[in-house]
Design a protein around this motif. Structure first.
Motif, PDB file in Angstrom:
ATOM      1  N   PRO A   2       3.630  30.064 -45.051  1.00  0.00           N
ATOM      2  CA  PRO A   2       3.256  31.017 -46.105  1.00  0.00           C
ATOM      3  C   PRO A   2       1.870  31.638 -45.899  1.00  0.00           C
ATOM      4  CG  PRO A   2       4.187  29.013 -47.053  1.00  0.00           C
ATOM      5  CD  PRO A   2       3.994  28.744 -45.582  1.00  0.00           C
ATOM      6  N   ARG A   3       1.036  31.029 -45.051  1.00  0.00           N
ATOM      7  CA  ARG A   3      -0.273  31.625 -44.749  1.00  0.00           C
ATOM      8  C   ARG A   3      -0.264  32.253 -43.349  1.00  0.00           C
ATOM      9  NH1 ARG A   3      -3.936  31.573 -40.754  1.00  0.00           N
ATOM     10  NH2 ARG A   3      -3.738  29.321 -40.538  1.00  0.00           N
ATOM     11  N   ASP A   4      -0.143  31.428 -42.324  1.00  0.00           N
ATOM     12  CA  ASP A   4      -0.241  31.949 -40.954  1.00  0.00           C
ATOM     13  C   ASP A   4       0.926  32.894 -40.679  1.00  0.00           C
ATOM     14  OD1 ASP A   4      -0.919  32.292 -38.271  1.00  0.00           O
ATOM     15  OD2 ASP A   4      -1.391  30.190 -37.976  1.00  0.00           O
ATOM     16  N   GLY A   5       2.098  32.569 -41.221  1.00  0.00           N
ATOM     17  CA  GLY A   5       3.275  33.403 -41.007  1.00  0.00           C
ATOM     18  C   GLY A   5       3.154  34.730 -41.706  1.00  0.00           C
TER      19      GLY A   5
ATOM     20  N   ALA B  26      -3.704  19.161 -35.279  1.00  0.00           N
ATOM     21  CA  ALA B  26      -3.583  20.173 -34.231  1.00  0.00           C
ATOM     22  C   ALA B  26      -2.752  21.333 -34.751  1.00  0.00           C
ATOM     23  CB  ALA B  26      -2.917  19.572 -33.000  1.00  0.00           C
ATOM     24  N   HIS B  27      -3.149  22.519 -34.331  1.00  0.00           N
ATOM     25  CA  HIS B  27      -2.472  23.747 -34.767  1.00  0.00           C
ATOM     26  C   HIS B  27      -2.136  24.525 -33.495  1.00  0.00           C
ATOM     27  CE1 HIS B  27      -2.312  27.346 -37.607  1.00  0.00           C
ATOM     28  NE2 HIS B  27      -2.487  27.966 -36.456  1.00  0.00           N
ATOM     29  N   PHE B  28      -0.854  24.522 -33.157  1.00  0.00           N
ATOM     30  CA  PHE B  28      -0.457  25.177 -31.907  1.00  0.00           C
ATOM     31  C   PHE B  28       0.407  26.397 -32.167  1.00  0.00           C
ATOM     32  CE2 PHE B  28      -0.759  20.634 -30.292  1.00  0.00           C
ATOM     33  CZ  PHE B  28      -1.960  20.834 -29.626  1.00  0.00           C
ATOM     34  N   HIS B  29       0.203  27.394 -31.318  1.00  0.00           N
ATOM     35  CA  HIS B  29       1.093  28.559 -31.316  1.00  0.00           C
ATOM     36  C   HIS B  29       1.965  28.483 -30.065  1.00  0.00           C
ATOM     37  CE1 HIS B  29      -0.303  31.226 -34.657  1.00  0.00           C
ATOM     38  NE2 HIS B  29      -1.213  30.272 -34.682  1.00  0.00           N
ATOM     39  N   ASN B  30       3.156  29.072 -30.183  1.00  0.00           N
ATOM     40  CA  ASN B  30       4.123  28.922 -29.094  1.00  0.00           C
ATOM     41  C   ASN B  30       4.195  30.154 -28.213  1.00  0.00           C
ATOM     42  OD1 ASN B  30       5.979  27.232 -27.824  1.00  0.00           O
ATOM     43  ND2 ASN B  30       7.703  28.289 -28.783  1.00  0.00           N
TER      44      ASN B  30
ATOM     45  N   GLY C 190       3.782  33.631 -32.832  1.00  0.00           N
ATOM     46  CA  GLY C 190       4.049  32.643 -33.860  1.00  0.00           C
ATOM     47  C   GLY C 190       3.647  31.198 -33.586  1.00  0.00           C
ATOM     48  N   ASN C 191       3.567  30.473 -34.669  1.00  0.00           N
ATOM     49  CA  ASN C 191       3.284  29.033 -34.622  1.00  0.00           C
ATOM     50  C   ASN C 191       4.464  28.295 -34.007  1.00  0.00           C
ATOM     51  OD1 ASN C 191       1.825  30.101 -37.220  1.00  0.00           O
ATOM     52  ND2 ASN C 191       0.817  28.210 -36.651  1.00  0.00           N
ATOM     53  N   ILE C 192       4.241  27.023 -33.709  1.00  0.00           N
ATOM     54  CA  ILE C 192       5.388  26.200 -33.348  1.00  0.00           C
ATOM     55  C   ILE C 192       6.319  26.163 -34.562  1.00  0.00           C
ATOM     56  CG2 ILE C 192       4.262  24.855 -31.548  1.00  0.00           C
ATOM     57  CD1 ILE C 192       3.874  22.614 -33.587  1.00  0.00           C
TER      58      ILE C 192
HETATM   59 ZN    ZN Z   1      -2.541  30.064 -36.336  1.00  0.00          ZN
END
Ligand code: ZN
Ligand code: COA
Length: 313
Positions: free
Chosen positions: A14-17, A210-214, A252-254
């Motif tokens: 709801p935030r990063d997306g 951890a905050h990963f993007h794919n 996008g995020n994982i």
């Molecule tokens: Zn992010």
């Protein structure tokens, strides 16, 4: 973390997306999404960011979304803020956890929040001091969300010494914890192990998730690498929505669905009901029609005979 789960999956969709989608998701859809995510067992949700309306109109209803999330028992209601004004608004709205976005890369920091990394740390100190003056029940936990830790789309390589310095500075500024984010999808598993180890050596158990993007397909490999060095909190987003609007090319995020499937298959309890989780995509398809959604498990389905971690003896 409570004893009945091994890994905390923190939903940031709801935030990063939504900060990166072209369409505004109606507030009612956001409410439904957050409620359904909590009902599926997600215990922490970053529900919005407190940013200027002109810059990120998708977050226009931030306070309303927080008010709804606060009605859900047991949910850690988190939000992101880029500066003092945003942090103040988030605290007024009553968030339980506040993540401050602080870039290690100077160029990204200037592009994203118009401050140098050191100015952002000075800002974090001011925010923590403001928090500490609130009545205890209204003080959120504050996380320094260090971004561009593993590489920057503008500068390229990011110095690991600088990451460590910023982690220490965040703790000295009063932040309760520090998370490391691969905002740009540059990280590889070896680098993840090395950087998390260095950060842990410097700040111990203040090192959080951890905050990963794919972006380059290495997101889940990076999760496994981080698990190997003791990380137990991971951000992810439903349908893999996400990306920083101020990091060109970042995607996008994982994907929460794939992450939960992987962890549960590995015998790690997340507390999330995968069946219920998979149903939530429908809310996204309705709320932001046509927006690309990612993930393998939602397409392929779970494996025959899949047993969640809690069901394994
Ligand atoms: Zn992010
Ligand atoms: N929420 C609401 N309004 C805000 C605000 C906030 N967090 N921060 C600033 N404003 C308002 C100010 O009050 C001012 O309003 P005014 O023109 O009516 O007086 C206006 O916005 C400009 O303020 P200023 O302090 O000059 O901000 P800026 O234009 O330099 O922008 C940031 C700085 C940090 C607010 C902006 O760059 C930002 O929001 N970046 C966040 C990016 C982000 O979320 N990235 C994704 C996460 S990785």
């Amino acid at each position: 973390m409570t004893g009945d789960i091994d890994v905390l999956v923190s939903e940031v969709g709801p935030r990063d997306g939504l900060q990166n989608t072209k369409q505004f998701m109606p507030t009612e859809s956001k409410r439904k999404w957050i409620s359904a995510a909590a009902a599926a067992g997600l215990r922490e949700i970053e529900v919005c960011s407190f940013v200027p309306l002109k810059l990120i109109p998708q977050m226009a209803d931030a306070a309303e979304v927080v008010a709804h999330a606060r009605t859900i028992p047991g949910l850690c209601v988190a939000a992101l803020a880029p500066n003092f004004k945003g942090a103040q608004r988030a605290m007024e709205a009553g968030v339980y956890k506040l993540t401050l976005t602080i870039s290690v890369s100077k160029s990204h920091s200037l592009a994203n929040v118009r401050m140098t990394p050191d100015e952002a740390i000075a800002g974090a100190k001011k925010i923590c001091e403001f928090r500490d003056r609130l009545p205890p029940a209204r003080r959120p936990k504050i996380e320094s969300g260090l971004s561009t830790v593993f590489g920057c789309t503008i500068e390229g390589a990011v110095s690991e010494d600088e990451v460590v310095r910023m982690a220490i500075a965040s703790v000295e500024a009063g932040c309760d914890e520090v998370g490391l984010a691969d905002t740009t999808g540059y990280a590889n598993p070896e680098q993840v192990r090395r950087v998390f180890r260095k950060a842990r050596a410097a700040i111990g158990d203040k090192l959080a998730g951890a905050h990963f993007h794919n972006t380059r397909g290495l997101g889940l490999a990076n999760v496994v690498a981080a698990l190997e060095v003791g990380v137990t909190t991971f951000d992810s987003s439903l349908g893999g929505l996400g990306g920083c609007p101020f990091a060109p090319g970042a995607s996008g995020n994982i994907v929460t669905e794939d992450l939960v499937f992987m962890l549960e298959s590995m015998g790690l309890r997340t507390g999330v009901d995968l069946g219920k989780l998979l149903e939530i995509r429908r809310i996204l398809e309705e709320g932001i029609p046509g927006e690309p959604l990612y993930g393998y498990v939602p397409l392929a389905g779970v494996t025959k005979g899949f047993v969640p971690a809690a069901g394994k003896a």
